[in-house]
Write a protein that holds these residues in place. Structure first.
Motif, PDB file in Angstrom:
ATOM      1  N   LYS A 155       0.840  -1.200   0.000  1.00 54.67           N
ATOM      2  CA  LYS A 155       0.000   0.000   0.000  1.00 54.67           C
ATOM      3  C   LYS A 155       0.872   1.247   0.000  1.00 54.67           C
ATOM      4  N   LYS A 180       1.110   4.132  -2.893  1.00 51.91           N
ATOM      5  CA  LYS A 180       0.814   5.531  -2.566  1.00 51.91           C
ATOM      6  C   LYS A 180       1.944   6.445  -3.042  1.00 51.91           C
ATOM      7  N   GLY A 195       2.348   5.948  -7.296  1.00 48.74           N
ATOM      8  CA  GLY A 195       1.184   6.486  -7.992  1.00 48.74           C
ATOM      9  C   GLY A 195       0.694   5.683  -9.179  1.00 48.74           C
ATOM     10  N   SER A 223      -4.596  -2.473  -2.555  1.00 50.28           N
ATOM     11  CA  SER A 223      -5.331  -1.459  -3.314  1.00 50.28           C
ATOM     12  C   SER A 223      -6.542  -0.968  -2.535  1.00 50.28           C
ATOM     13  N   LEU A 276      -5.242   1.318   0.178  1.00 51.25           N
ATOM     14  CA  LEU A 276      -4.875   2.600  -0.427  1.00 51.25           C
ATOM     15  C   LEU A 276      -6.107   3.460  -0.672  1.00 51.25           C
ATOM     16  N   SER A 277      -7.158   2.850  -1.175  1.00 56.85           N
ATOM     17  CA  SER A 277      -8.384   3.618  -1.440  1.00 56.85           C
ATOM     18  C   SER A 277      -8.942   4.210  -0.152  1.00 56.85           C
ATOM     19  N   LEU A 293      -6.618   7.249   0.875  1.00 55.63           N
ATOM     20  CA  LEU A 293      -6.772   8.430   0.025  1.00 55.63           C
ATOM     21  C   LEU A 293      -8.165   9.034   0.153  1.00 55.63           C
ATOM     22  N   GLU A 339     -12.979   8.745  -8.083  1.00 52.93           N
ATOM     23  CA  GLU A 339     -11.535   8.936  -8.261  1.00 52.93           C
ATOM     24  C   GLU A 339     -10.863   7.618  -8.657  1.00 52.93           C
ATOM     25  N   TYR A 387      -8.360   6.176  -7.494  1.00 50.53           N
ATOM     26  CA  TYR A 387      -7.902   5.348  -6.377  1.00 50.53           C
ATOM     27  C   TYR A 387      -8.992   4.423  -5.834  1.00 50.53           C
ATOM     28  N   PHE A 434      -3.267   6.436 -10.350  1.00 52.23           N
ATOM     29  CA  PHE A 434      -4.290   6.929  -9.438  1.00 52.23           C
ATOM     30  C   PHE A 434      -3.810   8.207  -8.743  1.00 52.23           C
TER      31      PHE A 434
END
Length: 412
Positions: free
Chosen positions: A133, A137, A140, A216, A219-220, A223, A234, A236, A412
Motif C-alpha cells: 500500500k 501511494k 502512484g 489497493s 490505499l483507497s 486516500l 476517483e 484510487y 491513481f
C-alpha cells in the motif's frame, strides 16, 4: 453487482512494448536480472529496480521515490504514452504449449473487494498488505493486474471474439515463447455493453493477486480519508485487473517437499501413514494421482500411492475436503510437525508445471527427505471455499495466465 470500468491506460509505444514488458522482478535470478538491466535500457525492470543506476541496493521509501522518478523519466522520454479516453483492453496470451487465454483488462472496484462482491480464497499477511500500500501511494501507479475470474458470459465472449478479428494494437513474443496480444476497445456503445454486462455478474473471484487487491483497497481507504472532496469516482477507488472467464483458467497443483521425517525412521513414518491411508509401493513408477484424495509420495528411492481411507472422507466444510488441507491435517502437521505452512523452512513448494521428476531429483540428491504430489484444485473447489468465507492453505494453486508487467499501467 460488480463495478468494472474502463480506464486510460499508460502503455509503451508499439515499437517498444516487447522491450518494456517484463516478468515480475522476483521471478528472475540475479544473473538474469543483471543481464536484462545491462543490455535492455527499455525494460520495465529499470523502473522497479532503480538502485541499479547507482550500483547499490536501495530499499523503503527511498526506493519508492526513485521508482516514481524512473517511471516519470520513461514518460518524459516517450517510451510510455497515455490513452486519451477510457478504454477496455482485450488481452490474449498464447503460451509455448499452445494454450490460449483471453480476457479484458479493466479497473475493478475496491468497494466491491470490501463488500465481498469480489471474493477471495487466500489469507493475506497484514505486513505485506501495508508495505505494498505504501509503495503504491508513493509511486502512484500499478503495472501488474490482479487476475479475476467470472462465470462464462456469452455477451462478453462474443465481444472478445469479434475484437480479436481486428489487427492487434500490440503483438509480441517473449523469450519464454509466449505470444501476447492487446486490442483497445474505445467504442462507447461497446464499452457500455461490457460495463452493463459485468453489473449482472456477482460474485467475481480473485484467482491470483490477493495481496495486490488488499493493498489497493487499503490505499483507497487512505486516500478517501485524506480527500475532503471525495466523490467515489476517483481512480484510487479502483484497481487494475485482468478478468478472464472461469473456463479459460488453468490451475496447476503445488506439490510439497519436506526436509526431514521429524525424527522418524522410514518404517515408523510409513506405519503412522497407514492409519489414514492405503499405501502401495510403486517402485520406480512415476505415480501421478488422478483422483481427489489420492496422493503421490516419493521416499528413499521409491514412489508410493496414498489413498485416503474411505472412513476418513466425511467432511463438514469445503476446506476439509481440499487435498492440500487433507495433506496438512493428516501428515504435515501431526506426523512431520509442520504447523506454519507459510514460514516453516523445512517445507518447500514446487508448482505442477515442474513434474514429479523435480521432486525425485531433490529427494535423491539429499536436499529433501520426502516429497508429495497432489491433484490440481478445480475452480468449483476454489469458489466453494470463497463462498463459505474460508481460505485455502498457502500454495494451494498455481494459476495461469501470468501477465507481463508494464504493458498496461493504471495511475491513481
Amino acid at each position: 453487482m460488480a463495478k468494472v470500468i474502463p480506464f486510460k491506460a499508460v502503455r509503451p509505444t508499439r515499437d517498444k512494448v516487447s522491450l518494456v514488458a517484463s516478468r515480475s522482478y522476483q521471478s528472475y535470478t540475479q544473473k538474469e536480472l543483471e543481464f536484462r538491466l545491462t543490455y535492455n535500457p527499455f525494460s520495465f525492470l529499470h523502473i522497479v529496480n532503480p538502485g541499479y543506476k547507482y550500483h547499490q541496493d536501495i530499499t523503503g521509501q527511498e526506493r519508492y521515490h526513485l521508482v516514481r522518478n524512473r517511471y516519470l523519466e520513461f514518460k518524459e522520454d516517450g517510451i510510455f504514452e497515455q490513452d486519451d479516453t477510457p478504454c477496455y483492453y482485450v488481452y490474449k496470451i498464447v503460451n509455448r504449449e499452445g494454450r490460449s487465454f483471453s480476457g479484458i483488462i479493466a479497473a475493478a472496484s475496491a468497494e466491491d473487494y470490501k463488500n465481498d462482491t469480489i471474493k477471495k480464497h487466500e489469507d493475506t499477511i497484514e505486513y505485506r498488505e501495508n508495505v505494498f500500500k505504501d509503495y503504491l501511494k508513493t509511486v502512484g501507479f500499478n503495472a501488474e493486474p490482479v487476475l479475476l475470474t467470472y462465470p462464462d458470459n456469452n455477451t462478453i465472449a462474443t465481444i472478445i471474439s469479434e475484437t480479436q478479428k481486428e489487427r492487434a494494437e500490440f503483438e509480441f513474443t517473449t523469450t519464454y515463447r509466449d505470444t501476447h496480444y492487446l486490442w483497445r476497445l474505445n467504442d462507447e456503445k461497446v464499452i457500455d455493453r461490457i460495463r452493463r454486462e459485468f453489473e449482472t455478474i456477482t460474485p467475481i473471484y480473485i484467482a491470483d493477486g490477493h495481496h495486490r487487491s488488499a493493498s489497493s483497497y487499503l490505499l483507497s481507504e487512505d486516500l478517501k480519508a485524506a480527500n475532503n472532496a471525495h466523490t467515489g469516482n476517483e481512480p484510487y477507488n479502483y484497481f487494475m485487473s485482468f478478468l478472464i472467464p472461469e473456463s479459460n483458467l488453468k490451475i496447476f497443483e503445488f506439490n510439497r517437499l519436506v526436509k526431514d521425517l521429524n525424527g522418524l525412521s522410514k518404517e515408523a513414518f510409513l506405519i503412522q501413514l497407514d492409519t489414514m491411508f492405503r499405501i502401495e509401493n510403486r517402485g520406480n513408477e512415476l505415480y501421478t494421482p488422478n483422483k481427489k484424495h489420492h496422493f503421490s509420495m516419493y521416499l528413499d528411492g521409491n514412489f508410493y500411492s496414498l489413498y485416503l481411507r474411505k472412513n476418513n472422507t466425511k467432511f463438514s466444510t469445503p476446506l476439509d475436503a481440499l487435498d492440500t488441507q487433507i495433506l496438512y491435517k493428516t501428515i504435515l502437521q501431526p506426523i512431520l510437525g509442520i504447523t506454519d505452512l507459510r514460514n516453516d523452512t523445512r517445507i518447500q513448494y514446487s508448482h505442477g508445471k515442474n513434474d514429479l521428476v523435480t521432486i525425485k531429483t531433490k529427494v535423491d540428491n539429499g536436499e529433501f527427505a520426502v516429497g508429495f504430489g497432489l491433484m490440481p484444485i478445480c475452480i468449483d473447489e476454489m469458489k466453494a471455499i470463497a463462498n463459505a468465507g474460508l481460505t485455502m492453505p498457502p500454495k494451494s494453486t498455481f494459476i495461469e495466465p501470468k501477465l507481463r508487467s508494464g504493458v498496461t499501467i493504471y495511475e491513481f
